[in-house]
Scaffold this motif. Structure first.
Motif, PDB file in Angstrom:
ATOM      1  N   ILE A 139      36.843  47.536  50.173  1.00 27.81           N
ATOM      2  CA  ILE A 139      38.322  46.969  50.507  1.00 27.81           C
ATOM      3  C   ILE A 139      39.358  47.958  49.790  1.00 27.81           C
ATOM      4  N   LEU A 140      38.999  48.402  48.578  1.00 30.13           N
ATOM      5  CA  LEU A 140      40.216  49.017  47.868  1.00 30.13           C
ATOM      6  C   LEU A 140      40.064  50.447  48.544  1.00 30.13           C
ATOM      7  N   ARG A 141      39.146  50.929  48.872  1.00 27.53           N
ATOM      8  CA  ARG A 141      39.212  52.298  49.657  1.00 27.53           C
ATOM      9  C   ARG A 141      39.822  52.281  51.043  1.00 27.53           C
ATOM     10  N   ARG A 142      39.702  51.188  51.707  1.00 27.67           N
ATOM     11  CA  ARG A 142      40.440  50.782  52.985  1.00 27.67           C
ATOM     12  C   ARG A 142      41.801  50.929  52.757  1.00 27.67           C
ATOM     13  N   ALA A 143      42.208  50.407  51.525  1.00 26.24           N
ATOM     14  CA  ALA A 143      43.600  50.319  51.336  1.00 26.24           C
ATOM     15  C   ALA A 143      44.164  51.760  50.731  1.00 26.24           C
ATOM     16  N   GLY A 144      43.230  52.794  50.853  1.00 28.12           N
ATOM     17  CA  GLY A 144      43.732  54.120  50.221  1.00 28.12           C
ATOM     18  C   GLY A 144      43.725  54.210  48.621  1.00 28.12           C
ATOM     19  N   ILE A 145      43.244  53.252  48.212  1.00 27.77           N
ATOM     20  CA  ILE A 145      43.008  53.362  46.647  1.00 27.77           C
ATOM     21  C   ILE A 145      41.916  54.355  46.208  1.00 27.77           C
ATOM     22  N   ASN A 146      42.119  55.021  45.257  1.00 20.86           N
ATOM     23  CA  ASN A 146      40.739  56.022  44.954  1.00 20.86           C
ATOM     24  C   ASN A 146      39.937  55.349  44.142  1.00 20.86           C
ATOM     25  N   VAL A 147      38.874  55.035  44.403  1.00 17.19           N
ATOM     26  CA  VAL A 147      37.750  54.160  43.755  1.00 17.19           C
ATOM     27  C   VAL A 147      36.777  55.200  43.219  1.00 17.19           C
ATOM     28  N   VAL A 148      36.697  55.155  41.743  1.00 14.92           N
ATOM     29  CA  VAL A 148      35.412  55.792  41.265  1.00 14.92           C
ATOM     30  C   VAL A 148      34.348  54.928  40.691  1.00 14.92           C
ATOM     31  N   ILE A 149      33.171  55.153  41.265  1.00 13.35           N
ATOM     32  CA  ILE A 149      32.017  54.316  40.644  1.00 13.35           C
ATOM     33  C   ILE A 149      31.606  55.211  39.713  1.00 13.35           C
ATOM     34  N   ALA A 150      31.660  54.621  38.460  1.00 17.07           N
ATOM     35  CA  ALA A 150      30.683  55.206  37.135  1.00 17.07           C
ATOM     36  C   ALA A 150      29.751  54.480  36.524  1.00 17.07           C
ATOM     37  N   GLY A 151      28.632  55.333  36.823  1.00 18.24           N
ATOM     38  CA  GLY A 151      27.335  54.690  36.394  1.00 18.24           C
ATOM     39  C   GLY A 151      27.270  54.586  34.757  1.00 18.24           C
ATOM     40  N   VAL A 199      44.414  44.919  45.796  1.00 16.13           N
ATOM     41  CA  VAL A 199      45.045  45.671  46.843  1.00 16.13           C
ATOM     42  C   VAL A 199      46.675  45.204  46.788  1.00 16.13           C
ATOM     43  N   GLU A 200      46.889  44.021  46.722  1.00 14.13           N
ATOM     44  CA  GLU A 200      48.193  43.650  46.709  1.00 14.13           C
ATOM     45  C   GLU A 200      48.749  44.088  45.239  1.00 14.13           C
ATOM     46  N   LYS A 201      48.128  43.823  44.354  1.00  8.82           N
ATOM     47  CA  LYS A 201      48.806  44.282  43.083  1.00  8.82           C
ATOM     48  C   LYS A 201      48.964  45.805  42.991  1.00  8.82           C
ATOM     49  N   LEU A 202      48.105  46.477  43.436  1.00  2.29           N
ATOM     50  CA  LEU A 202      48.132  48.048  43.153  1.00  2.29           C
ATOM     51  C   LEU A 202      48.958  48.700  44.458  1.00  2.29           C
ATOM     52  N   VAL A 203      48.903  48.129  45.704  1.00  2.00           N
ATOM     53  CA  VAL A 203      49.443  49.092  46.758  1.00  2.00           C
ATOM     54  C   VAL A 203      50.642  48.036  47.357  1.00  2.00           C
ATOM     55  N   GLY A 204      50.506  46.777  47.279  1.00  2.00           N
ATOM     56  CA  GLY A 204      51.683  45.960  47.957  1.00  2.00           C
ATOM     57  C   GLY A 204      51.011  44.983  48.916  1.00  2.00           C
ATOM     58  N   LYS A 205      51.486  43.767  49.019  1.00  2.00           N
ATOM     59  CA  LYS A 205      51.262  42.637  49.813  1.00  2.00           C
ATOM     60  C   LYS A 205      51.111  42.978  51.388  1.00  2.00           C
ATOM     61  N   GLU A 206      52.017  43.860  51.880  1.00  2.00           N
ATOM     62  CA  GLU A 206      51.910  44.111  53.212  1.00  2.00           C
ATOM     63  C   GLU A 206      50.420  44.912  53.346  1.00  2.00           C
ATOM     64  N   LYS A 207      50.233  45.916  52.733  1.00  2.00           N
ATOM     65  CA  LYS A 207      49.028  46.631  53.196  1.00  2.00           C
ATOM     66  C   LYS A 207      47.769  45.741  52.788  1.00  2.00           C
ATOM     67  N   ALA A 208      47.636  44.785  51.747  1.00  2.00           N
ATOM     68  CA  ALA A 208      46.962  43.511  51.625  1.00  2.00           C
ATOM     69  C   ALA A 208      46.852  42.832  52.828  1.00  2.00           C
ATOM     70  N   MET A 214      49.014  57.621  44.581  1.00  2.00           N
ATOM     71  CA  MET A 214      47.827  56.863  45.122  1.00  2.00           C
ATOM     72  C   MET A 214      47.107  56.221  43.518  1.00  2.00           C
ATOM     73  N   ALA A 215      46.574  55.069  43.883  1.00  2.00           N
ATOM     74  CA  ALA A 215      46.284  54.327  42.691  1.00  2.00           C
ATOM     75  C   ALA A 215      44.871  54.613  42.426  1.00  2.00           C
ATOM     76  N   ASN A 216      44.397  54.703  41.251  1.00  2.00           N
ATOM     77  CA  ASN A 216      42.929  54.899  40.792  1.00  2.00           C
ATOM     78  C   ASN A 216      42.372  53.900  40.288  1.00  2.00           C
ATOM     79  N   VAL A 217      41.198  53.422  40.616  1.00  2.00           N
ATOM     80  CA  VAL A 217      40.352  52.308  39.967  1.00  2.00           C
ATOM     81  C   VAL A 217      38.978  52.927  39.673  1.00  2.00           C
ATOM     82  N   VAL A 218      38.610  52.416  38.458  1.00  2.00           N
ATOM     83  CA  VAL A 218      37.210  52.674  38.146  1.00  2.00           C
ATOM     84  C   VAL A 218      36.490  51.593  38.154  1.00  2.00           C
TER      85      VAL A 218
END
Length: 184
Positions: free
Chosen positions: A23-35, A162-171, A1-5
Motif C-alpha cells: 500500500i505504501l508503494r502504491r502511494a508512491g512512497i519509497n519503502v526500503v525493506i531492511a533485514g 499514507v494519509e500522514k505521509l502523502v495526504g488524505k486524498e492519496k489514501a 517523496m517520502a521514505n519508509v524503512v
C-alpha cells in the motif's frame, strides 16, 4: 517523496508486512525493506523475502518513518536486537513517525517511546505495553506514533500511514482503487 524503512526479522507476520509495503508503494512512497541479517528473511509461515538491504546499511536520517510488522517470533527477534531499538529511539527523538502493528508495539514500549501515550496492539500484548492508555481502535495515533492491532487491520494501518505521509486524498484514492473503502 517520502521514505519508509521496514525492518524485517525472521518470523515476521506476512499479511502485515506485505500489506504495509504494498500500500505504501502504491502511494508512491519509497519503502526500503531492511533485514536484520544478510540473505532472505523467513516469515512465520515460511514465506521467504529478500530484503532490499540490511539494517546495518541504512542511514535513519534518510527516512521519514520506521514501521515494524508483528508476528512471532519476529517481534521477539526485533525486540532482542539493540540496533532496532536504537533506530526506534532515533526516529522518535527526531520527531519522525514511528509505527508498529500487532505484537510489535511491544518493541516500541521496550524502546521507551509509548510511555504515557495512547496505543493499541494485538489483544494478548495489551499487558506487555508499559504505562500506556490502551485503546481497542483499529489504528491509534498519538503525536508521532502510530499503532495497530493485527493482520485484519494492516490495510487500515497502511492507509493511515499514507494519509500522514502523502495526504488524505492519496489514501482515499488507494482505498477506492483497492476496494478497501468497503471495509476501512
Amino acid at each position: 517523496m517520502a521514505n519508509v524503512v521496514v525492518p524485517l526479522a525472521d518470523g515476521f507476520e506476512e499479511i502485515e508486512a506485505m500489506s504495509i509495503i504494498d500500500i505504501l508503494r502504491r502511494a508512491g512512497i519509497n519503502v526500503v525493506i531492511a533485514g536484520l541479517h544478510d540473505g532472505y528473511i523467513s516469515s512465520t509461515r515460511g514465506v521467504k523475502v529478500i530484503p532490499d538491504t540490511t539494517i546495518d546499511k541504512i542511514n535513519p536520517d534518510d527516512f521519514d518513518m520506521i514501521v515494524l510488522p508483528g508476528g512471532q517470533p519476529g517481534t521477539d527477534n526485533l525486540n532482542a536486537d539493540e540496533r532496532v531499538k536504537n533506530l526506534i529511539k532515533h526516529f522518535y527523538n527526531k520527531g519522525k513517525l514511528t509505527g508498529a502493528i500487532c505484537a510489535a508495539p511491544y518493541v516500541l514500549s521496550e524502546a521507551g517511546v509509548l510511555e504515557g501515550k495512547k496505543a493499541t496492539s494485538y489483544p494478548t500484548y495489551k499487558d506487555k505495553l508499559k504505562n500506556v492508555n490502551y485503546l481497542e481502535d483499529m489504528v491509534v495515533e498519538d503525536s508521532n506514533v502510530l499503532t495497530s492491532r493485527g493482520p485484519g487491520t494492516a490495510a487500515c494501518f497502511a492507509l493511515k500511514i499514507v494519509e500522514k505521509l502523502v495526504g488524505k486524498e492519496k489514501a482515499d484514492e488507494i482505498k477506492k482503487a483497492t476496494l478497501f473503502d468497503k471495509c476501512c
